[in-house]
Design a protein around this motif. Structure first.
Motif, short mmCIF file in Angstrom:
data_model
loop_
_atom_site.label_atom_id
_atom_site.label_comp_id
_atom_site.label_asym_id
_atom_site.label_seq_id
_atom_site.Cartn_x
_atom_site.Cartn_y
_atom_site.Cartn_z
N THR A 58 19.91 -0.71 2.53
CA THR A 58 19.72 0.29 1.48
C THR A 58 20.75 0.20 0.36
N ALA A 59 21.76 -0.65 0.53
CA ALA A 59 22.78 -0.79 -0.52
C ALA A 59 22.27 -1.59 -1.70
N TRP A 60 21.36 -2.53 -1.45
CA TRP A 60 20.90 -3.41 -2.52
C TRP A 60 19.38 -3.55 -2.57
N ASN A 61 18.67 -2.75 -1.79
CA ASN A 61 17.20 -2.83 -1.77
C ASN A 61 16.61 -1.42 -1.77
N TRP A 62 15.42 -1.30 -2.35
CA TRP A 62 14.75 0.00 -2.41
C TRP A 62 13.99 0.23 -1.09
N VAL A 63 14.76 0.60 -0.08
CA VAL A 63 14.18 0.78 1.25
C VAL A 63 14.67 2.08 1.89
N ARG A 64 14.91 3.08 1.07
CA ARG A 64 15.46 4.33 1.60
C ARG A 64 14.45 5.13 2.43
N ASP A 65 13.16 4.80 2.31
CA ASP A 65 12.16 5.48 3.13
C ASP A 65 11.79 4.70 4.38
N GLY A 66 12.11 3.41 4.41
CA GLY A 66 11.80 2.64 5.61
C GLY A 66 11.39 1.22 5.33
N THR A 67 10.79 0.59 6.34
CA THR A 67 10.42 -0.82 6.22
C THR A 67 9.24 -1.15 7.12
N VAL A 68 8.55 -2.22 6.75
CA VAL A 68 7.48 -2.78 7.57
C VAL A 68 7.97 -4.15 8.02
N SER A 69 7.94 -4.41 9.31
CA SER A 69 8.61 -5.61 9.79
C SER A 69 8.04 -6.09 11.11
N TRP A 70 8.03 -7.39 11.31
CA TRP A 70 7.71 -7.91 12.64
C TRP A 70 9.00 -8.07 13.44
N PHE A 71 10.09 -8.51 12.77
CA PHE A 71 11.29 -8.86 13.51
C PHE A 71 12.03 -7.63 14.03
N THR B 194 0.82 -1.21 0.00
CA THR B 194 0.00 0.00 0.00
C THR B 194 0.86 1.26 0.00
N LEU B 195 1.90 1.29 0.82
CA LEU B 195 2.74 2.48 0.92
C LEU B 195 3.62 2.66 -0.32
N GLN B 196 3.94 1.58 -1.00
CA GLN B 196 4.71 1.70 -2.23
C GLN B 196 3.91 2.43 -3.31
N LYS B 197 2.59 2.39 -3.21
CA LYS B 197 1.75 3.11 -4.18
C LYS B 197 1.86 4.62 -4.00
N LEU B 198 2.43 5.05 -2.87
CA LEU B 198 2.69 6.47 -2.65
C LEU B 198 4.07 6.86 -3.16
N ARG B 199 4.68 5.94 -3.92
CA ARG B 199 6.04 6.12 -4.46
C ARG B 199 7.08 6.14 -3.36
N LEU B 200 6.76 5.52 -2.24
CA LEU B 200 7.72 5.40 -1.16
C LEU B 200 8.56 4.15 -1.34
N GLU B 201 9.82 4.24 -1.00
CA GLU B 201 10.70 3.07 -1.04
C GLU B 201 10.60 2.37 0.31
N ILE B 202 9.64 1.48 0.41
CA ILE B 202 9.36 0.77 1.66
C ILE B 202 9.59 -0.72 1.44
N GLY B 203 10.36 -1.33 2.32
CA GLY B 203 10.64 -2.76 2.21
C GLY B 203 9.85 -3.57 3.22
N HIS B 204 9.98 -4.87 3.12
CA HIS B 204 9.35 -5.78 4.08
C HIS B 204 10.44 -6.66 4.68
N GLU B 205 10.67 -6.50 5.96
CA GLU B 205 11.69 -7.24 6.71
C GLU B 205 13.11 -6.97 6.21
N THR B 206 13.34 -5.86 5.53
CA THR B 206 14.69 -5.56 5.10
C THR B 206 15.00 -4.08 5.27
N THR B 207 16.25 -3.77 5.65
CA THR B 207 16.69 -2.39 5.82
C THR B 207 18.02 -2.13 5.10
#
Length: 421
Positions: free
Chosen positions: A125-138, A110-123
């Motif tokens: 930023t060198a190899w993933n599009w997660v510069r805006d944050g992440t959603v995670s349980w761990f 849902t948040l990616q639809k806002l053009r946010l770089e949000i990952g799931h369980e990953t932070t």
């Protein structure tokens, strides 16, 4: 007769010469071709053109986009301006923590639809599009305050239980590669190795309880977020989903080993090995959610929301993304403020999140209060024991859900026992 034999012999001698890749004969390949032509036609070089070159381009794309976007800007004289890189300790906008089975995958989408770089369980930023944050349980481990963990020996056992489990724990959503580039240069081609085991210990040491360390008045986390939010879902729906995921053999079946390892490591004050599967899932859910609630009371988590009630714009507002003064990457606030504008009523971002992703429990299991009591579904507790039921009811109240809407005895289909009928 002799002529025929001779003719036959001649025909046998007239064998076709091997033809090279360019249509030339073998003798021409070795005698007339240049060294570069011979090298270029070598099978390894040919394979490299179709495998290694695309892979190198793929890595270069991430390297330039995420790690060194300034190189492209310099090469083009400033014509191309990419978003700046975000290092391991640089501030990101948002961390959303939520127990497994609370819709974390759905919120990421849902948040990616806002053009946010949000990952799931990953932070990483060198190899993933997660510069805006992440959603995670761990990532909730940064708020752990279990008294048992004050014993360093017991804490070491928790680390060991997770990191020494090897590939058996991959279905729990944690891998040290998701946090940052490996310090020990582990190979990404290996799912698990002794190198990744060492990285696992390093990740846990840095992340475990880091947000609760107030010795110097500030968190001591390596990975930093401007805002942390707690996502919740109806506790009974979460519990049903956990049961479907981790109960092997139906409601009366055994608990998945990976779940027991993680639950016991995170919350060692409770003996999950004595529980039935529903009890283990229920106590884990209660422990996790209460840990996040306490972190919110301490001011370490900014707020919480019920996923059934919010839109992407609601979450963006809670995260500070509608105000340029609280937005880490300023261009985000301009775009999001436009699509979340109250006059833009038709914007999908203003609609309540619809549950589409990762629907594990598609009406497979439905639980009622009676299912949580002692003696039910393999429980070894006294028949009618209400310990877990009381804890879940308290969780309903703490999170603002109406417990009276839940059934006393819910109809459900146990997929295992039903097939055996």
């Amino acid at each position: 007769m002799q002529r025929n034999n001779t003719g036959t012999r001649r025909r046998r001698d007239k064998k076709a010469k091997p033809v090279g890749a360019d249509g030339s004969t073998a003798s021409k390949d070795t005698d007339d071709m240049t060294l570069w032509q011979v090298f270029g036609n070598h099978p390894l070089v040919t394979v490299s053109k179709y495998i290694f070159l695309p892979y190198a381009l793929y890595l270069s794309y991430f390297y330039l986009q995420l790690q060194h976007p300034e190189y492209l800007s310099k090469a083009t004289g400033g014509i191309i301006q990419l978003r700046p890189a975000v290092g391991i300790s640089d501030l990101r906008q948002l961390l959303i923590v939520g127990s497994p089975s609370t819709g974390t995958v759905q919120m990421q989408t849902t948040l990616q639809k806002l053009r946010l770089e949000i990952g799931h369980e990953t932070t990483d930023t060198a190899w993933n599009w997660v510069r805006d944050g992440t959603v995670s349980w761990f990532h909730g481990i940064r708020f752990l305050t279990d008294p048992t963990h004050k014993d360093k020996e017991r804490l070491a056992k928790s680390f060991s239980a997770i990191c020494d489990a090897g590939e058996d724990h991959m279905n729990m959503g944690f891998h040290p590669a998701a946090y940052r580039e490996p310090v020990n240069k582990c190979s990404y081609r290996d799912k698990w190795s002794d190198c990744w085991r060492k990285e696992c210990y390093l990740a846990l040491i840095k992340e475990w309880g880091c947000a609760t360390d107030d010795v110097d008045g500030a968190p001591d986390c390596e990975i930093n977020f401007a805002t942390t939010l707690h996502q919740v879902r109806n506790p009974m729906r979460s519990l049903e989903s956990l049961v479907v995921k981790f109960c092997i053999g139906g409601l009366q079946g055994s608990v998945a080993d990976s779940f027991l390892i993680y639950a016991s490591a995170l919350f060692p004050s409770h003996n999950f090995y004595e529980d039935s599967c529903i009890e283990a899932a229920g106590h884990f859910l209660v422990q996790y959610q209460n840990t996040m609630i306490e972190a919110r009371k301490r001011g370490e988590i900014a707020g919480f929301y019920r996923i059934e009630d919010v839109s992407a714009c609601n979450v963006a507002a809670l995260a500070g993304l509608l105000d340029p003064n609280t937005t880490v990457y300023k261009p985000n606030s301009v775009y999001i403020a436009n699509i979340c504008d109250e006059n833009n009523a038709d914007s999908p971002a203003r609609h309540v999140v619809e549950r589409r992703e990762n629907k594990v429990n598609a009406d497979i299991v439905r639980l009622g209060w009676k299912d949580l009591r002692g003696g039910a579904h393999g429980s070894m507790k006294k028949t009618g024991d209400t310990q877990l039921e009381k804890l879940i009811r308290a969780l309903f109240k703490a999170l603002g859900y109406d417990e009276s809407l839940e059934l006393e005895e819910a109809p459900y289909v146990d997929p295992i026992s039903h097939d055996d009928l």
